[in-house]
Design a protein around this motif. Structure first.
Motif, short mmCIF file in Angstrom:
data_model
loop_
_atom_site.label_atom_id
_atom_site.label_comp_id
_atom_site.label_asym_id
_atom_site.label_seq_id
_atom_site.Cartn_x
_atom_site.Cartn_y
_atom_site.Cartn_z
N THR A 77 0.85 -1.19 0.00
CA THR A 77 0.00 0.00 0.00
C THR A 77 0.88 1.24 0.00
N SER A 96 3.03 1.96 -5.84
CA SER A 96 2.16 0.92 -5.32
C SER A 96 1.33 0.31 -6.45
N GLU A 98 -0.98 -2.21 -6.02
CA GLU A 98 -1.84 -3.07 -5.21
C GLU A 98 -2.70 -4.01 -6.04
#
Length: 158
Positions: A77, A96, A98
């Protein structure tokens, strides 16, 4: 069985757009016409990833001098990346991914084996992208010692 990769040197770099540490955003579009290093690492604030990130950070002036931007990518994150960047005073963007779109596009989301168990994870890899948007060099299954120096040496050929 050997891992089959879809990206090769000379291919166009796959598109990306990600949020990054310190409220930054990185994208292929923003880097158009610029050479850069995109390196993928498994997890922020783990021993190998910390050593690699600190190595790139220590060499930032040399990369800047060569006209190269350095970007680290993991599936962590942004808040975890901010903590990692702050803890080690990392000045370059830690992006990031994710959702995993970028790690999959670059072929670094692979099946790994640890203690006899298989799982999916990021294969430590680095891509040197030329100002023309083409992949100039790929390092897969990176071993951290000496890697930053190897990338710096290869960047001189751009």
């Amino acid at each position: 069985m050997a891992q089959q990769y879809s990206l090769n040197e000379g291919d166009s770099a796959p598109n990306f757009s990600m949020l990054a540490s310190k409220q930054r955003h990185v994208s292929l579009a923003d880097l158009k016409g610029k050479a850069f290093v995109l390196y993928f690492y498994p997890k922020a604030d783990t021993p190998g990833c910390t050593t690699e990130a600190c190595g790139f950070n220590e060499a930032l002036k040399e990369f800047d001098g060569a006209g190269l931007t350095v970007i680290g990518v993991s599936r962590d994150t942004v808040s975890k990346l901010d903590k990692f960047a702050d803890k080690y005073a990392l000045d370059f963007p830690l992006a990031s991914d994710e959702a995993g779109h970028v790690t999959e596009a670059y072929g670094v989301w692979v099946e790994k084996t640890l203690y006899g168990k298989t799982h999916m994870g990021i294969e430590r890899s680095t891509f040197l992208i030329g100002a023309d948007g083409k992949i100039a060099r790929i390092w897969r299954k990176v071993k951290v010692p000496g890697h930053v120096e190897a990338v710096l040496d290869a960047s001189k050929a751009l």
